[in-house]
Motif scaffolding. Structure first.
Motif, PDB file in Angstrom:
ATOM      1  N   TRP A   4       0.833  -1.200   0.000  1.00 16.22           N
ATOM      2  CA  TRP A   4       0.000   0.000   0.000  1.00 16.22           C
ATOM      3  C   TRP A   4       0.863   1.244   0.000  1.00 16.22           C
ATOM      4  CZ3 TRP A   4      -4.945  -1.332  -0.541  1.00 16.22           C
ATOM      5  CH2 TRP A   4      -5.302  -2.628  -0.140  1.00 16.22           C
ATOM      6  N   LEU A   5       0.199   2.360  -0.311  1.00 12.55           N
ATOM      7  CA  LEU A   5       0.797   3.674  -0.080  1.00 12.55           C
ATOM      8  C   LEU A   5      -0.199   4.478   0.742  1.00 12.55           C
ATOM      9  CD1 LEU A   5       2.811   5.995  -2.307  1.00 12.55           C
ATOM     10  CD2 LEU A   5       0.704   6.890  -1.307  1.00 12.55           C
ATOM     11  N   MET A   6       0.274   5.060   1.832  1.00  8.70           N
ATOM     12  CA  MET A   6      -0.606   5.794   2.734  1.00  8.70           C
ATOM     13  C   MET A   6      -0.082   7.215   2.909  1.00  8.70           C
ATOM     14  SD  MET A   6      -1.202   2.644   5.413  1.00  8.70           S
ATOM     15  CE  MET A   6      -2.671   3.215   6.285  1.00  8.70           C
ATOM     16  N   LYS A   7      -0.981   8.170   2.646  1.00 11.78           N
ATOM     17  CA  LYS A   7      -0.584   9.579   2.716  1.00 11.78           C
ATOM     18  C   LYS A   7      -0.777  10.129   4.124  1.00 11.78           C
ATOM     19  CE  LYS A   7      -2.015  10.631  -2.028  1.00 11.78           C
ATOM     20  NZ  LYS A   7      -2.985  11.395  -2.828  1.00 11.78           N
ATOM     21  N   ALA A   8       0.249  10.753   4.624  1.00 13.51           N
ATOM     22  CA  ALA A   8       0.157  11.450   5.909  1.00 13.51           C
ATOM     23  C   ALA A   8       0.618  12.881   5.699  1.00 13.51           C
ATOM     24  CB  ALA A   8       1.042  10.763   6.943  1.00 13.51           C
ATOM     25  N   GLU A   9       0.107  13.772   6.522  1.00 13.14           N
ATOM     26  CA  GLU A   9       0.600  15.143   6.485  1.00 13.14           C
ATOM     27  C   GLU A   9       1.640  15.297   7.573  1.00 13.14           C
ATOM     28  OE1 GLU A   9      -2.403  18.086   6.310  1.00 13.14           O
ATOM     29  OE2 GLU A   9      -3.499  17.066   4.702  1.00 13.14           O
ATOM     30  N   PRO A  10       2.874  15.579   7.179  1.00 16.41           N
ATOM     31  CA  PRO A  10       3.947  15.661   8.174  1.00 16.41           C
ATOM     32  C   PRO A  10       3.715  16.730   9.235  1.00 16.41           C
ATOM     33  CG  PRO A  10       4.739  16.285   5.985  1.00 16.41           C
ATOM     34  CD  PRO A  10       3.362  15.744   5.813  1.00 16.41           C
ATOM     35  N   ASP A  11       2.883  17.741   8.912  1.00 13.67           N
ATOM     36  CA  ASP A  11       2.516  18.724   9.938  1.00 13.67           C
ATOM     37  C   ASP A  11       1.692  18.068  11.045  1.00 13.67           C
ATOM     38  OD1 ASP A  11       3.814  20.667   8.578  1.00 13.67           O
ATOM     39  OD2 ASP A  11       2.019  21.622   7.756  1.00 13.67           O
ATOM     40  N   PRO A  22       5.065   6.136  21.297  1.00  9.05           N
ATOM     41  CA  PRO A  22       5.123   4.885  22.069  1.00  9.05           C
ATOM     42  C   PRO A  22       4.838   3.701  21.156  1.00  9.05           C
ATOM     43  CG  PRO A  22       3.729   6.505  23.180  1.00  9.05           C
ATOM     44  CD  PRO A  22       4.086   7.082  21.836  1.00  9.05           C
ATOM     45  N   ALA A  23       5.666   2.677  21.245  1.00  3.33           N
ATOM     46  CA  ALA A  23       5.527   1.479  20.405  1.00  3.33           C
ATOM     47  C   ALA A  23       5.664   1.799  18.915  1.00  3.33           C
ATOM     48  CB  ALA A  23       4.194   0.770  20.664  1.00  3.33           C
ATOM     49  N   GLN A  24       6.061   3.021  18.609  1.00  4.21           N
ATOM     50  CA  GLN A  24       6.230   3.451  17.212  1.00  4.21           C
ATOM     51  C   GLN A  24       5.004   3.085  16.368  1.00  4.21           C
ATOM     52  OE1 GLN A  24      10.116   1.699  16.220  1.00  4.21           O
ATOM     53  NE2 GLN A  24      11.049   3.686  16.654  1.00  4.21           N
ATOM     54  N   THR A  25       3.844   3.261  16.993  1.00  2.00           N
ATOM     55  CA  THR A  25       2.599   2.837  16.370  1.00  2.00           C
ATOM     56  C   THR A  25       1.570   3.956  16.468  1.00  2.00           C
ATOM     57  OG1 THR A  25       2.990   0.517  16.916  1.00  2.00           O
ATOM     58  CG2 THR A  25       0.707   1.155  16.557  1.00  2.00           C
ATOM     59  N   ILE A  65       8.649   3.278   5.554  1.00  2.00           N
ATOM     60  CA  ILE A  65       7.812   2.083   5.421  1.00  2.00           C
ATOM     61  C   ILE A  65       7.173   1.779   6.769  1.00  2.00           C
ATOM     62  CG2 ILE A  65       7.813  -0.407   4.962  1.00  2.00           C
ATOM     63  CD1 ILE A  65      10.079   0.040   3.012  1.00  2.00           C
ATOM     64  N   VAL A  66       5.897   1.423   6.708  1.00  2.00           N
ATOM     65  CA  VAL A  66       5.185   1.003   7.913  1.00  2.00           C
ATOM     66  C   VAL A  66       4.529  -0.351   7.666  1.00  2.00           C
ATOM     67  CG1 VAL A  66       4.748   3.350   8.739  1.00  2.00           C
ATOM     68  CG2 VAL A  66       3.086   2.248   7.213  1.00  2.00           C
ATOM     69  N   GLU A  67       4.153  -0.991   8.778  1.00  2.00           N
ATOM     70  CA  GLU A  67       3.485  -2.290   8.688  1.00  2.00           C
ATOM     71  C   GLU A  67       2.098  -2.182   9.315  1.00  2.00           C
ATOM     72  OE1 GLU A  67       5.740  -5.460  10.471  1.00  2.00           O
ATOM     73  OE2 GLU A  67       3.984  -6.783  10.600  1.00  2.00           O
ATOM     74  N   VAL A 105       8.454   0.790  10.442  1.00  2.00           N
ATOM     75  CA  VAL A 105       9.407  -0.256  10.055  1.00  2.00           C
ATOM     76  C   VAL A 105      10.778   0.358   9.824  1.00  2.00           C
ATOM     77  CG1 VAL A 105      10.019  -1.969   8.309  1.00  2.00           C
ATOM     78  CG2 VAL A 105       7.642  -1.762   9.074  1.00  2.00           C
ATOM     79  N   ARG A 106      10.832   1.346   8.946  1.00  2.00           N
ATOM     80  CA  ARG A 106      12.116   2.000   8.666  1.00  2.00           C
ATOM     81  C   ARG A 106      11.874   3.299   7.915  1.00  2.00           C
ATOM     82  NH1 ARG A 106      14.917  -0.243   3.200  1.00  2.00           N
ATOM     83  NH2 ARG A 106      15.929   1.769   3.532  1.00  2.00           N
ATOM     84  N   LYS A 107      12.848   4.173   8.011  1.00  2.00           N
ATOM     85  CA  LYS A 107      12.868   5.315   7.103  1.00  2.00           C
ATOM     86  C   LYS A 107      13.518   4.865   5.811  1.00  2.00           C
ATOM     87  CE  LYS A 107      13.821   9.537   8.500  1.00  2.00           C
ATOM     88  NZ  LYS A 107      14.354  10.735   9.230  1.00  2.00           N
ATOM     89  N   THR A 108      13.145   5.517   4.740  1.00  2.00           N
ATOM     90  CA  THR A 108      13.836   5.289   3.475  1.00  2.00           C
ATOM     91  C   THR A 108      14.548   6.585   3.109  1.00  2.00           C
ATOM     92  OG1 THR A 108      11.955   6.076   2.181  1.00  2.00           O
ATOM     93  CG2 THR A 108      12.021   3.729   2.702  1.00  2.00           C
TER      94      THR A 108
END
Length: 151
Positions: A4-11, A22-25, A65-67, A105-108
């Motif tokens: 998938w590709l998921m759009k987030a607004e970094p703001d 917490p829990a990177q989730t 990347i996220v899971e 998961v990781r930064k790219t």
DNA sequence: GCCAACGTTGGC
DNA sequence: GCCAACGTTGGC
């Protein structure tokens, strides 16, 4: 397993914010489009991987990347009158909007939209289609592997 | 801030 | 079910 590709607004929540949570989730709240909701509800499964895409910012592009790490469940913001995602037509008995939890998961390497547009091999990516506005789009396995080569 | 593109709403 | 009006998205 789907991609998938998921759009987030970094703001709001960018990849660096997610790393520090917490829990990177984080719960993927705020989807108010039926097609995007249906992807989460019907086609996503725990363990699916998604490109974390920064949009609505100076330089949009892929940041990490996220899971997918939960089943779909009702988005709590739809019930909160104070929240900008409040939906007066939704009820806890018959919730309209769903979300899933995603885990870092990781930064790219940051891959700007402009770079993606210059790659003919990615021409069929849903993200790049004319007029695309969906905040969640499927990514084919082939596209995923091409992208992995860019990270 | 502009505007193209697309989604949603609601009267008929 | 049609479709005009309106709202939203999101890159630029």
């Amino acid at each position: 397993m789907n991609y998938w590709l998921m759009k987030a607004e970094p703001d709001d929540v960018g990849i660096d914010d997610l790393m520090r949570l917490p829990a990177q989730t984080v719960g993927w709240y705020g989807v108010r489009n039926y097609q995007a909701r249906n992807f989460m509800r019907d086609d996503m499964a725990m363990g699916d991987l998604a490109l974390f895409y920064h949009s609505g910012c100076a330089v949009p592009g892929i940041a990490g990347i996220v899971e997918i790490c939960s089943a779909p469940y009702p988005d709590p913001t739809q019930f909160d009158p104070e929240n900008k995602y409040f939906d007066p037509k939704s009820t806890p008995e018959v919730p309209r909007w769903q979300q899933v939890d995603v885990k870092f998961v990781r930064k790219t390497r940051f891959i700007p939209l402009s770079e993606l547009r210059n790659l003919p091999a990615l021409g069929s990516m849903r993200l790049l289609q004319r007029g695309n506005r969906l905040s969640i789009t499927p990514v084919s396995e082939q596209e995923w592997h091409i992208l992995e080569g860019l990270f």
